[in-house]
Design an enzyme around this catalytic site. Structure first.
Site, PDB file in Angstrom:
ATOM      1  N   SER A 209       0.855  -1.190   0.000  1.00 50.70           N
ATOM      2  CA  SER A 209       0.000   0.000   0.000  1.00 50.70           C
ATOM      3  C   SER A 209       0.894   1.245   0.000  1.00 50.70           C
ATOM      4  CB  SER A 209      -0.954  -0.008   1.195  1.00 50.70           C
ATOM      5  OG  SER A 209      -0.229   0.074   2.398  1.00 50.70           O
TER       6      SER A 209
ATOM      7  N   VAL B 169       1.130   4.231   1.666  1.00 48.42           N
ATOM      8  CA  VAL B 169       1.713   4.805   2.877  1.00 48.42           C
ATOM      9  C   VAL B 169       2.671   3.806   3.546  1.00 48.42           C
ATOM     10  CG1 VAL B 169       1.222   5.820   5.142  1.00 48.42           C
ATOM     11  CG2 VAL B 169      -0.249   6.337   3.188  1.00 48.42           C
ATOM     12  N   CYS B 170       2.291   2.558   3.591  1.00 45.79           N
ATOM     13  CA  CYS B 170       3.175   1.539   4.176  1.00 45.79           C
ATOM     14  C   CYS B 170       4.469   1.436   3.384  1.00 45.79           C
ATOM     15  CB  CYS B 170       2.475   0.181   4.211  1.00 45.79           C
ATOM     16  SG  CYS B 170       0.975   0.174   5.207  1.00 45.79           S
ATOM     17  N   SER B 171       4.395   1.701   2.099  1.00 47.72           N
ATOM     18  CA  SER B 171       5.569   1.625   1.239  1.00 47.72           C
ATOM     19  C   SER B 171       6.482   2.836   1.409  1.00 47.72           C
ATOM     20  CB  SER B 171       5.146   1.468  -0.226  1.00 47.72           C
ATOM     21  OG  SER B 171       4.508   0.207  -0.396  1.00 47.72           O
ATOM     22  N   MET B 172       6.075   3.783   2.245  1.00 55.79           N
ATOM     23  CA  MET B 172       6.968   4.870   2.679  1.00 55.79           C
ATOM     24  C   MET B 172       7.507   4.557   4.076  1.00 55.79           C
ATOM     25  SD  MET B 172       5.094   8.390   1.434  1.00 55.79           S
ATOM     26  CE  MET B 172       3.599   8.105   2.397  1.00 55.79           C
TER      27      MET B 172
END
Length: 152
Positions: free
Chosen positions: A43, A45-48
């Site tokens: 996702s 945000v999770c990938s940041m």
């Protein structure tokens, strides 16, 4: 969730993206633990968030701290996401939400956990807890966590 601060952290043993199983007890007396609950692999945000924490892994290690990501995705999904995003911290598969429920971060109606971070000291006590106001937000950055660890 915040009622866990000052309390012994709920114990768990979960399969890891790095092979085998990881137990909270593995760190007792050795390292602090930053436990990062996040909604979903791949996702936006999770990938940041997780790559940022992973990229600061050495700074966490200098403070005797292990960072563990945890969500409902499988070990296979964790491995694929780790490879694609260069994540070098263990990602734990809580597919039944047993651990998310124990930490009070499971969103029953959405079938995922919210975004939350727990700092657990070497004695296994929760010293800091932070929950984003919405799963799609990421405001607690690695530098802020490192400052919290220095306060221990």
């Amino acid at each position: 969730m915040s009622n866990l601060v000052g309390q012994p952290a709920p114990e768990f043993t979960l399969p890891s993206s790095m092979g085998g199983e990881v137990s909270l007890a593995d760190f007792r007396g050795k390292q602090h633990v930053v436990l990062v609950f996040y909604p979903l692999d791949f996702s936006s945000v999770c990938s940041m968030q997780l790559p940022e924490y992973s990229g600061m892994r050495e700074a966490f290690e200098e403070l005797d701290t292990a960072v563990l990501g945890i969500n409902r995705d499988s070990v296979y999904t964790h491995k694929a996401w780790s490879a694609e995003y260069g994540i070098e911290i263990p990602l734990l598969a809580d597919m039944t939400f047993e651990v998310a429920r124990a930490y009070g971060v499971h969103l029953e109606d959405k079938g995922m956990s919210t975004r939350a971070v727990f700092l657990i000291d070497k004695q296994g006590v929760v010293r800091f807890a932070y929950q984003e106001s919405a799963p799609g937000q990421f405001t607690l950055h690695a530098e802020q966590l490192l400052e919290k660890i220095k306060e221990l």
